[in-house]
Design a protein around this motif. Structure first.
Motif, PDB file in Angstrom:
ATOM      1  N   GLY A 171       0.823  -1.208   0.000  1.00 18.18           N
ATOM      2  CA  GLY A 171       0.000   0.000   0.000  1.00 18.18           C
ATOM      3  C   GLY A 171       0.852   1.251   0.000  1.00 18.18           C
ATOM      4  N   SER A 172       1.951   1.219   0.729  1.00 19.60           N
ATOM      5  CA  SER A 172       2.829   2.395   0.813  1.00 19.60           C
ATOM      6  C   SER A 172       3.481   2.724  -0.526  1.00 19.60           C
ATOM      7  CB  SER A 172       3.913   2.172   1.868  1.00 19.60           C
ATOM      8  OG  SER A 172       4.714   1.054   1.524  1.00 19.60           O
ATOM      9  N   GLN A 173       3.635   1.743  -1.402  1.00 20.06           N
ATOM     10  CA  GLN A 173       4.206   1.985  -2.727  1.00 20.06           C
ATOM     11  C   GLN A 173       3.190   2.645  -3.649  1.00 20.06           C
ATOM     12  OE1 GLN A 173       5.278  -2.199  -3.467  1.00 20.06           O
ATOM     13  NE2 GLN A 173       7.308  -1.453  -4.031  1.00 20.06           N
ATOM     14  N   VAL A 174       1.966   2.181  -3.578  1.00 19.39           N
ATOM     15  CA  VAL A 174       0.945   2.601  -4.524  1.00 19.39           C
ATOM     16  C   VAL A 174       0.214   3.869  -4.066  1.00 19.39           C
ATOM     17  CG1 VAL A 174      -1.194   1.900  -5.677  1.00 19.39           C
ATOM     18  CG2 VAL A 174       0.663   0.259  -5.385  1.00 19.39           C
ATOM     19  N   GLU A 175      -0.070   3.964  -2.783  1.00 18.94           N
ATOM     20  CA  GLU A 175      -0.748   5.143  -2.253  1.00 18.94           C
ATOM     21  C   GLU A 175       0.053   5.667  -1.054  1.00 18.94           C
ATOM     22  OE1 GLU A 175      -5.270   6.713  -1.249  1.00 18.94           O
ATOM     23  OE2 GLU A 175      -4.859   4.578  -1.127  1.00 18.94           O
ATOM     24  N   PRO A 176       1.161   6.366  -1.337  1.00 20.84           N
ATOM     25  CA  PRO A 176       2.052   6.802  -0.257  1.00 20.84           C
ATOM     26  C   PRO A 176       1.415   7.816   0.691  1.00 20.84           C
ATOM     27  CG  PRO A 176       2.770   7.688  -2.373  1.00 20.84           C
ATOM     28  CD  PRO A 176       1.658   6.738  -2.656  1.00 20.84           C
ATOM     29  N   GLU A 177       0.415   8.522   0.226  1.00 19.59           N
ATOM     30  CA  GLU A 177      -0.353   9.427   1.077  1.00 19.59           C
ATOM     31  C   GLU A 177      -1.797   9.410   0.593  1.00 19.59           C
ATOM     32  OE1 GLU A 177       0.787  13.710  -0.770  1.00 19.59           O
ATOM     33  OE2 GLU A 177       2.384  12.691   0.325  1.00 19.59           O
ATOM     34  N   PRO A 178      -2.733   9.786   1.452  1.00 20.18           N
ATOM     35  CA  PRO A 178      -4.149   9.662   1.090  1.00 20.18           C
ATOM     36  C   PRO A 178      -4.487  10.321  -0.252  1.00 20.18           C
ATOM     37  CG  PRO A 178      -3.926  10.306   3.394  1.00 20.18           C
ATOM     38  CD  PRO A 178      -2.541  10.368   2.793  1.00 20.18           C
TER      39      PRO A 178
ATOM     40  N   SER B  99       0.440  -2.557   4.067  1.00 23.91           N
ATOM     41  CA  SER B  99       1.457  -1.845   4.842  1.00 23.91           C
ATOM     42  C   SER B  99       1.404  -0.385   4.416  1.00 23.91           C
ATOM     43  CB  SER B  99       2.849  -2.403   4.546  1.00 23.91           C
ATOM     44  OG  SER B  99       2.924  -3.759   4.890  1.00 23.91           O
ATOM     45  N   SER B 100       1.192   0.488   5.382  1.00 22.46           N
ATOM     46  CA  SER B 100       1.055   1.897   5.053  1.00 22.46           C
ATOM     47  C   SER B 100       1.446   2.751   6.255  1.00 22.46           C
ATOM     48  CB  SER B 100      -0.392   2.209   4.667  1.00 22.46           C
ATOM     49  OG  SER B 100      -0.597   3.594   4.537  1.00 22.46           O
ATOM     50  N   PRO B 101       2.100   3.882   6.002  1.00 23.99           N
ATOM     51  CA  PRO B 101       2.436   4.776   7.110  1.00 23.99           C
ATOM     52  C   PRO B 101       1.230   5.578   7.612  1.00 23.99           C
ATOM     53  CG  PRO B 101       3.303   5.651   5.050  1.00 23.99           C
ATOM     54  CD  PRO B 101       2.699   4.308   4.755  1.00 23.99           C
ATOM     55  N   TRP B 102       0.094   5.480   6.888  1.00 25.86           N
ATOM     56  CA  TRP B 102      -1.076   6.257   7.299  1.00 25.86           C
ATOM     57  C   TRP B 102      -2.396   5.469   7.297  1.00 25.86           C
ATOM     58  CZ3 TRP B 102      -5.065   6.664   3.884  1.00 25.86           C
ATOM     59  CH2 TRP B 102      -4.768   6.336   2.557  1.00 25.86           C
ATOM     60  N   ALA B 103      -2.509   4.395   6.522  1.00 27.02           N
ATOM     61  CA  ALA B 103      -3.808   3.737   6.345  1.00 27.02           C
ATOM     62  C   ALA B 103      -3.988   2.463   7.159  1.00 27.02           C
ATOM     63  CB  ALA B 103      -4.024   3.431   4.865  1.00 27.02           C
ATOM     64  N   THR B 104      -2.970   2.021   7.876  1.00 29.10           N
ATOM     65  CA  THR B 104      -3.078   0.770   8.630  1.00 29.10           C
ATOM     66  C   THR B 104      -2.880   1.026  10.124  1.00 29.10           C
ATOM     67  OG1 THR B 104      -0.741   0.328   8.149  1.00 29.10           O
ATOM     68  CG2 THR B 104      -2.377  -0.707   6.714  1.00 29.10           C
ATOM     69  N   ARG B 105      -3.332   0.077  10.919  1.00 28.10           N
ATOM     70  CA  ARG B 105      -3.238   0.221  12.383  1.00 28.10           C
ATOM     71  C   ARG B 105      -1.789   0.338  12.854  1.00 28.10           C
ATOM     72  NH1 ARG B 105      -7.551  -4.388  14.119  1.00 28.10           N
ATOM     73  NH2 ARG B 105      -9.191  -3.662  12.732  1.00 28.10           N
TER      74      ARG B 105
ATOM     75  N   ALA C 200      -6.348  -2.531   7.991  1.00 28.42           N
ATOM     76  CA  ALA C 200      -6.623  -1.146   7.606  1.00 28.42           C
ATOM     77  C   ALA C 200      -7.411  -0.434   8.701  1.00 28.42           C
ATOM     78  CB  ALA C 200      -7.400  -1.127   6.304  1.00 28.42           C
ATOM     79  N   HIS C 201      -7.151   0.868   8.842  1.00 30.30           N
ATOM     80  CA  HIS C 201      -7.983   1.682   9.744  1.00 30.30           C
ATOM     81  C   HIS C 201      -9.420   1.710   9.250  1.00 30.30           C
ATOM     82  CE1 HIS C 201      -5.000   3.434  12.378  1.00 30.30           C
ATOM     83  NE2 HIS C 201      -4.270   3.837  11.358  1.00 30.30           N
ATOM     84  N   ASP C 202      -9.578   1.848   7.947  1.00 28.65           N
ATOM     85  CA  ASP C 202     -10.886   2.011   7.333  1.00 28.65           C
ATOM     86  C   ASP C 202     -11.059   0.952   6.240  1.00 28.65           C
ATOM     87  OD1 ASP C 202     -13.132   2.773   5.875  1.00 28.65           O
ATOM     88  OD2 ASP C 202     -12.555   4.893   5.761  1.00 28.65           O
ATOM     89  N   PRO C 203     -11.805  -0.115   6.525  1.00 25.66           N
ATOM     90  CA  PRO C 203     -11.977  -1.187   5.537  1.00 25.66           C
ATOM     91  C   PRO C 203     -12.547  -0.713   4.195  1.00 25.66           C
ATOM     92  CG  PRO C 203     -12.715  -1.924   7.684  1.00 25.66           C
ATOM     93  CD  PRO C 203     -12.445  -0.450   7.803  1.00 25.66           C
TER      94      PRO C 203
ATOM     95  N   PRO D  41       5.738 -11.613  14.990  1.00 25.50           N
ATOM     96  CA  PRO D  41       5.479 -10.234  14.573  1.00 25.50           C
ATOM     97  C   PRO D  41       6.193  -9.844  13.278  1.00 25.50           C
ATOM     98  CG  PRO D  41       7.187 -10.205  16.220  1.00 25.50           C
ATOM     99  CD  PRO D  41       6.793 -11.658  16.008  1.00 25.50           C
ATOM    100  N   ALA D  42       6.890 -10.764  12.639  1.00 29.75           N
ATOM    101  CA  ALA D  42       7.680 -10.422  11.455  1.00 29.75           C
ATOM    102  C   ALA D  42       6.837  -9.981  10.271  1.00 29.75           C
ATOM    103  CB  ALA D  42       8.549 -11.615  11.054  1.00 29.75           C
ATOM    104  N   ARG D  43       5.708 -10.619  10.027  1.00 30.74           N
ATOM    105  CA  ARG D  43       4.916 -10.326   8.827  1.00 30.74           C
ATOM    106  C   ARG D  43       3.562  -9.677   9.115  1.00 30.74           C
ATOM    107  NH1 ARG D  43       9.078 -11.351   6.401  1.00 30.74           N
ATOM    108  NH2 ARG D  43       9.542 -13.231   5.264  1.00 30.74           N
ATOM    109  N   TRP D  44       3.090  -9.733  10.349  1.00 33.48           N
ATOM    110  CA  TRP D  44       1.759  -9.232  10.637  1.00 33.48           C
ATOM    111  C   TRP D  44       1.701  -8.678  12.063  1.00 33.48           C
ATOM    112  CZ3 TRP D  44      -2.203  -8.172   7.611  1.00 33.48           C
ATOM    113  CH2 TRP D  44      -3.444  -7.931   8.190  1.00 33.48           C
ATOM    114  N   ARG D  45       1.053  -7.534  12.208  1.00 33.40           N
ATOM    115  CA  ARG D  45       0.868  -6.931  13.522  1.00 33.40           C
ATOM    116  C   ARG D  45      -0.483  -6.242  13.528  1.00 33.40           C
ATOM    117  NH1 ARG D  45       5.680  -3.553  15.162  1.00 33.40           N
ATOM    118  NH2 ARG D  45       6.593  -5.610  15.329  1.00 33.40           N
ATOM    119  N   PRO D  46      -1.298  -6.370  14.486  1.00 32.49           N
ATOM    120  CA  PRO D  46      -1.145  -7.253  15.645  1.00 32.49           C
ATOM    121  C   PRO D  46      -1.382  -8.697  15.244  1.00 32.49           C
ATOM    122  CG  PRO D  46      -3.303  -6.236  15.704  1.00 32.49           C
ATOM    123  CD  PRO D  46      -2.566  -5.666  14.499  1.00 32.49           C
ATOM    124  N   SER D  47      -1.475  -9.567  16.205  1.00 32.01           N
ATOM    125  CA  SER D  47      -1.696 -10.984  15.936  1.00 32.01           C
ATOM    126  C   SER D  47      -2.909 -11.179  15.041  1.00 32.01           C
ATOM    127  CB  SER D  47      -1.908 -11.724  17.269  1.00 32.01           C
ATOM    128  OG  SER D  47      -2.379 -13.020  17.029  1.00 32.01           O
TER     129      SER D  47
END
Length: 164
Positions: free
Chosen positions: A70-77, A105-111, A122-125, A156-162
């Motif tokens: 996600g961070s590659q394709v939509e780096p910001e909203p 994976s996103s610096p803004w769109a994921t928990r 995602a914060h917002d499905p 925790p290597a590939r997914w957070r939280p559990s």
């Protein structure tokens, strides 16, 4: 001219299928076996997208698996950067099979805020659904298989939280 690695791969696959060595050397791959590559989990993340499809073809492969974040394709909203996606699509032939793993994976769109790993929900499905829809639309007709995230049970290597 096949590479030494390609020849070794073919021989190993033939041995697993109990195909005679001479018959194996005359074919690209044993019947029913599709060869390909996984272009690593960091494709285009830490540098410009490189060329990998010609090497795959020299090995006799036609199946490509790539990861898109996600961070590659939509780096910001609302701002899309299709550089990596277009690089992937631009290197393929119609005969290639393509498997895309979409990592949330996103610096803004994921928990869990990150540009790479670990992925998280995602914060917002609905917004995530829109993102995936835009990605699928961009790739229309070029991708054979879609996968959401990679190994969510590998915390925790590939997914957070559990994922539980």
């Amino acid at each position: 001219m096949p590479t030494a690695h390609g020849e070794l791969l073919r021989l190993l696959l033939c041995a697993a299928e109990e195909v005679p060595v001479q018959e194996c050397r005359e074919s690209a791959a044993p019947a029913g076996v599709r060869m390909g590559i996984v272009r690593g989990i960091g494709y285009g993340m830490f540098g410009a997208p490189d060329s990998f499809v010609p090497e795959m073809r020299r090995l006799g492969g036609t199946l490509v698996r790539v990861y898109v974040y996600g961070s590659q394709v939509e780096p910001e909203p609302g701002r899309y950067d299709w550089t990596v996606v277009d690089a992937i699509l631009g290197r393929l032939d119609p005969a290639d099979e393509v498997w895309v793993t979409v990592c949330s994976s996103s610096p803004w769109a994921t928990r869990h805020r990150t540009g790479f790993l670990p992925s998280s929900p995602a914060h917002d499905p609905r917004r995530y659904e829109h993102f995936v829809s835009d990605l699928v639309t961009r790739c229309r007709g070029s991708v054979d298989y879609w996968q959401c995230n990679n190994e969510p049970s590998n915390t925790p290597a590939r997914w957070r939280p559990s994922a539980a």
